[in-house]
Design an enzyme around this catalytic site. Structure first.
Site, PDB file in Angstrom:
ATOM      1  N   ASP A 158       6.831   7.864  -5.053  1.00  0.00           N
ATOM      2  CA  ASP A 158       5.476   8.198  -5.468  1.00  0.00           C
ATOM      3  C   ASP A 158       4.641   8.997  -4.472  1.00  0.00           C
ATOM      4  OD1 ASP A 158       6.605   6.350  -7.140  1.00  0.00           O
ATOM      5  OD2 ASP A 158       4.806   5.160  -7.382  1.00  0.00           O
ATOM      6  N   GLU A 382       9.967  -5.438  -1.513  1.00  0.00           N
ATOM      7  CA  GLU A 382      10.070  -4.140  -2.199  1.00  0.00           C
ATOM      8  C   GLU A 382      10.635  -3.084  -1.249  1.00  0.00           C
ATOM      9  OE1 GLU A 382       6.270  -2.746  -3.554  1.00  0.00           O
ATOM     10  OE2 GLU A 382       7.117  -1.146  -4.799  1.00  0.00           O
TER      11      GLU A 382
HETATM   12  C1  GLC Z   1       6.952   2.383  -7.615  1.00  0.00           C
HETATM   13  C2  GLC Z   1       8.159   3.084  -7.029  1.00  0.00           C
HETATM   14  C3  GLC Z   1       9.138   3.441  -8.131  1.00  0.00           C
HETATM   15  C4  GLC Z   1       9.494   2.180  -8.901  1.00  0.00           C
HETATM   16  C5  GLC Z   1       8.255   1.414  -9.356  1.00  0.00           C
HETATM   17  C6  GLC Z   1       8.585   0.029  -9.871  1.00  0.00           C
HETATM   18  O1  GLC Z   1       6.235   3.217  -8.467  1.00  0.00           O
HETATM   19  O2  GLC Z   1       7.798   4.202  -6.291  1.00  0.00           O
HETATM   20  O3  GLC Z   1      10.281   4.052  -7.614  1.00  0.00           O
HETATM   21  O4  GLC Z   1      10.306   2.481  -9.973  1.00  0.00           O
HETATM   22  O5  GLC Z   1       7.353   1.237  -8.303  1.00  0.00           O
HETATM   23  O6  GLC Z   1       9.302  -0.702  -8.908  1.00  0.00           O
END
Ligand code: GLC
Length: 421
Positions: A158, A382
């Site tokens: 992101d 995460e």
């Molecule tokens: C964030 C991450 C993405 C992922 C999402 C859910 O947006 O950057 O890669 O899929 O979270 O975990």
């Protein structure tokens, strides 16, 4: 027997919402595209049927255009923003309007290899869906064989520094006052800045307002960036789709054409100035100049041979835990801020798969052991700080648990992606 194996299974179970898993409760309360594919690979370790169900639920959100959305909003949950009304997806289920890295074909092939007879009908049903999705990428995201995104969230990385240049050219006008929920779940300095969020929402509004008309967006969107995550995962996914199509007597010509085009087009992502793959801003023609964890997915795609090897060795010897999402030598490296530095276990799994296939078994194994160690140190977070492995972002995270069960754990048999042909 390892306590972490049990913990990882319990996390998958805890995040199971019936047919699909959420990445983690609170912060991400819906079904995310590539998270679900990793989740399936985690479930496959102990419940193959549940693994297939995860993938099938994901494809139940596929649009008539072929696009498989990055978020499917099965049950509305106010703990997340932006929700279904802000997105205005036009598919069969409430969803976002963009996609995510297409790793499904690769893992579908891996799941199929675990039980070829038992999974035959399921794979047969999924092949045309995969083909439609890959065609959508090629038609709407392809630029001479390099694959673009229309929103940073589409890459799954992101807030990486690759978007800083393209974002500087966007004036986020017309974005209404909004209230972020992510920073109520996670510390602000581990999340994107509000500068980035304004631009994310500007791009969502652009898509929403035209009903996600891709032809229109291709023409007017200020954000169109070719990216290694998309280009390399799609190239790899096409190789796996080709292998499946051959095995099932499905058409192959079109897929062979995509493979040849992306093999050639991926060369556009090679930036000779830094001697690395990076992103290419299609609006300005400029490279972004960032070596990221996605740069090292070229082995996974089967291109580039060893042209990134020196960078790989430099970066992995620079930090205690690899692969940092941004090169620590880059001025915008931030070791705890999301995709601007932290280690993401599932990226390591993809990178190591490629390394292994390219004949770098030692490096692949070292990365697996290093990932196991970071999970032992920081838990099922995460993402992790590359300096000390401390946990960051959300906890009890589905894809970290899945990466453990499917790959990093010393005890489980795990999932091996068949060698790409
Ligand atoms: C964030 C991450 C993405 C992922 C999402 C859910 O947006 O950057 O890669 O899929 O979270 O975990």
């Amino acid at each position: 027997m390892d306590d972490l194996d049990e913990q990882a299974r319990a996390i998958l179970k805890g995040n199971d919402r019936g047919g699909y898993t959420v990445p983690t409760g609170g912060l991400y309360p819906y079904q995310w595209n590539w998270d679900s594919v990793f989740a399936a690979a985690g479930f496959a370790e102990h419940d193959l049927s549940r693994a297939w169900e995860e993938i099938e639920t994901l494809f139940s959100g596929q649009w008539s255009t072929g696009m498989v959305p990055h978020i499917i909003f099965h049950k509305v949950d106010p703990s997340y923003f932006p929700g279904p009304d802000i997105w205005g997806g036009v598919g069969p289920l409430p969803s976002s309007g963009i996609s995510q890295p297409p790793i499904a074909a690769t893992f579908i092939r891996a799941l199929h290899a675990l039980d070829p007879e038992g999974s035959e009908a399921r794979v047969r049903a999924l092949i045309p869906r995969l083909r439609d999705w890959h065609r959508w990428f090629f038609d709407w995201r392809g630029e001479g064989g390099a694959i673009c995104v229309s929103h940073p969230w589409e890459t799954g990385r992101d807030n990486c520094p690759d978007w800083d240049g393209p974002f500087a050219n966007i004036q986020p006008e017309g974005v209404e006052q909004y209230y972020r929920r992510d920073t109520t779940h996670v510390k602000e300095d581990e999340r994107p800045r509000s500068y980035d969020y304004d631009r994310y929402l500007y791009l969502v509004k652009l898509g929403h307002d035209c009903g996600w008309d891709e032809a229109h967006l291709k023409e007017v969107s200020p954000f169109r960036v070719a990216d290694p995550t998309m280009t390399f995962t799609l190239l790899r996914a096409n190789r796996d789709l080709l292998a499946l199509s051959q095995a099932f007597g499905e058409p192959t010509d079109e897929i062979e054409g995509w493979i040849a085009a992306i093999e050639a087009g991926s060369e556009q992502l090679w930036n000779p100035e830094i001697g690395a793959y990076d992103c290419l801003d299609m609006r300005t023609g400029e490279h972004t100049g960032v070596i990221s964890s996605a740069s090292f997915l070229h082995w996974f795609a089967g291109v580039g041979e060893d042209r990134m090897l020196a960078h790989y060795d430099r970066i992995t010897s620079d930090v205690r835990f690899s692969m940092p999402s941004t090169d620590p030598a880059h001025p915008q490296y931030e070791p705890r801020r999301y995709w601007r530095g932290p280690v993401w276990g599932m990226m390591n799994w993809l990178i190591a798969t490629g390394l292994h296939e390219a004949g770098h078994e030692d490096r692949a194994e070292a990365l697996r052991l290093n990932t196991a160690e970071v999970i032992r140190t920081g838990g099922f977070a995460e993402y992790f700080d590359p300096r000390d492995g401390s946990p960051a972002g959300g906890r009890n995270f589905t894809w970290t648990a899945a990466t453990w069960l499917g790959w990093a754990s010393p005890n489980t048999k795990g999932i091996t992606c068949p060698v790409s042909s």
